[in-house]
Scaffold this motif. Structure first.
Motif, short mmCIF file in Angstrom:
data_model
loop_
_atom_site.label_atom_id
_atom_site.label_comp_id
_atom_site.label_asym_id
_atom_site.label_seq_id
_atom_site.Cartn_x
_atom_site.Cartn_y
_atom_site.Cartn_z
N ALA A 166 41.10 42.71 39.05
CA ALA A 166 40.24 41.56 39.34
C ALA A 166 39.28 41.85 40.49
O ALA A 166 38.10 41.48 40.44
CB ALA A 166 41.11 40.34 39.66
N SER A 167 39.77 42.54 41.52
CA SER A 167 38.91 42.86 42.66
C SER A 167 37.78 43.78 42.25
O SER A 167 36.63 43.61 42.69
CB SER A 167 39.74 43.52 43.77
OG SER A 167 40.75 42.65 44.22
N MET A 168 38.09 44.75 41.40
CA MET A 168 37.04 45.64 40.91
C MET A 168 35.97 44.85 40.18
O MET A 168 34.76 45.06 40.39
CB MET A 168 37.66 46.69 39.99
CG MET A 168 36.69 47.69 39.38
SD MET A 168 35.78 47.11 37.92
CE MET A 168 37.12 46.61 36.86
N HIS A 169 36.38 43.91 39.34
CA HIS A 169 35.43 43.12 38.55
C HIS A 169 34.50 42.30 39.45
O HIS A 169 33.26 42.39 39.34
CB HIS A 169 36.18 42.20 37.60
CG HIS A 169 35.28 41.23 36.89
ND1 HIS A 169 34.57 41.57 35.76
CD2 HIS A 169 34.98 39.93 37.16
CE1 HIS A 169 33.87 40.52 35.36
NE2 HIS A 169 34.10 39.52 36.20
N TYR A 170 35.08 41.53 40.34
CA TYR A 170 34.25 40.62 41.13
C TYR A 170 33.46 41.34 42.21
O TYR A 170 32.38 40.87 42.60
CB TYR A 170 35.13 39.51 41.71
CG TYR A 170 35.59 38.55 40.63
CD1 TYR A 170 34.70 37.68 40.03
CD2 TYR A 170 36.91 38.54 40.20
CE1 TYR A 170 35.10 36.82 39.03
CE2 TYR A 170 37.34 37.68 39.20
CZ TYR A 170 36.42 36.82 38.61
OH TYR A 170 36.82 35.97 37.61
#
Length: 289
Positions: free
Chosen positions: A124-128
């Motif tokens: 999720a951190s990579m995405h956002y």
């Protein structure tokens, strides 16, 4: 003004290719995680590090393959180079922390839940963070509930994938785990994109950053080359397909150092003649002795 967002400008091509890239990275990374559980402590960090880099590269490549099909009709999209590179580093580091926890503590109980949560949060951190690297003449807003749902999808699916990888039951289990990991990444991505709203500015001020074709396409060469190299390493490892250790572990538990079991020979059974002599001797009475 509300921008018109299209996440499927190339139809199903980008979602399918993105899913395949996520599955490839997940398959290589999870097989390396499984392999780490079949070796002693000296080799384990290397396999876990290779698995972390493979999964991180796979999910990063998946994200930007999917973003190639993302368009805002009224505004061109550019990307900040530093933030885009940072999203790759965050993916590898956070996924690595989760994988190392499972690799050393086992794919069960608190270790599995902790490792799965950190791995899912890494996705999720990579995405956002990658979305934060977008530069366009507008403002990005997200629906809080949908963002929370995307994070839950990533954590649950990543935990399930790590559990399947930790079973050490052969190649088919790793294939299933990689499909789950691919589902975690792509499901999280498109759920997060569904939460996005773009509010365009009234002015046509120039935006910084590089275009998607000039930045992302060349940047994907490195992760793709690494995935190819990791695939060669996995394919030529003799224990990858069978998923069985070359030694018998003391405990069927990851994290326990490998030691050879000392085999003790079974006691020899007395011969028939010896047993008859012993029986005849015991049957004599004291008077006859």
């Amino acid at each position: 003004m509300q921008g018109t967002v299209d996440g499927f400008s190339y139809g199903l091509v980008t979602p399918l290719v993105a899913y395949l890239m996520a599955c490839l990275g997940g398959a290589l990374g999870l097989r390396c995680t499984t392999r780490s559980m079949l070796v002693g402590n000296s080799w384990r960090p290397g396999w876990l590090a290779l698995g972390s880099a493979a999964i991180g590269s796979g999910i990063w490549t998946m994200h930007f393959v999917a973003m190639m099909g993302f368009k805002v009709e009224q505004a061109p999209i550019h990307y900040d180079r530093a933030t885009t590179f940072a999203s790759l580093g965050v993916a590898i580091v956070m996924v690595g922390i989760g994988i190392f926890i499972v690799g050393y503590r086992g794919a069960a109980g608190t270790a599995l839940m902790t490792g799965g949560a950190i791995t899912g949060l890494g996705v999720a951190s990579m995405h956002y963070l990658g979305m934060a690297g977008m530069r366009l003449n507008g403002k990005l807003e997200y629906d809080t509930f949908t963002v929370a749902a995307s994070v839950v999808i990533a954590v649950v699916a990543a935990t399930a994938a790590l559990w399947a990888a930790g079973q050490v039951r052969g190649f088919l289990w790793s294939v299933g785990a990689s499909l789950i990991m691919g589902l975690a990444v792509t499901g999280m991505h498109y759920t997060g994109m569904a939460a996005l709203r773009v509010h365009l500015h009234s002015t046509n001020a120039p935006t910084g950053g590089d275009s998607a074709t000039s930045l992302i396409a060349p940047m994907m060469i490195g992760p793709l080359a690494f995935l190819l190299l990791a695939g060669v390493v996995v394919m030529f490892d003799p224990l990858m397909v069978m998923g069985k250790p070359a030694w018998t572990p003391v405990e069927n538990k990851p994290g326990v150092p490998a030691r050879e079991l000392v085999s003790h020979p079974a006691p020899r059974r007395p011969s028939l003649r010896t047993r008859r002599n012993l029986g005849h001797r015991d049957s004599r009475t004291p008077q006859n002795r």
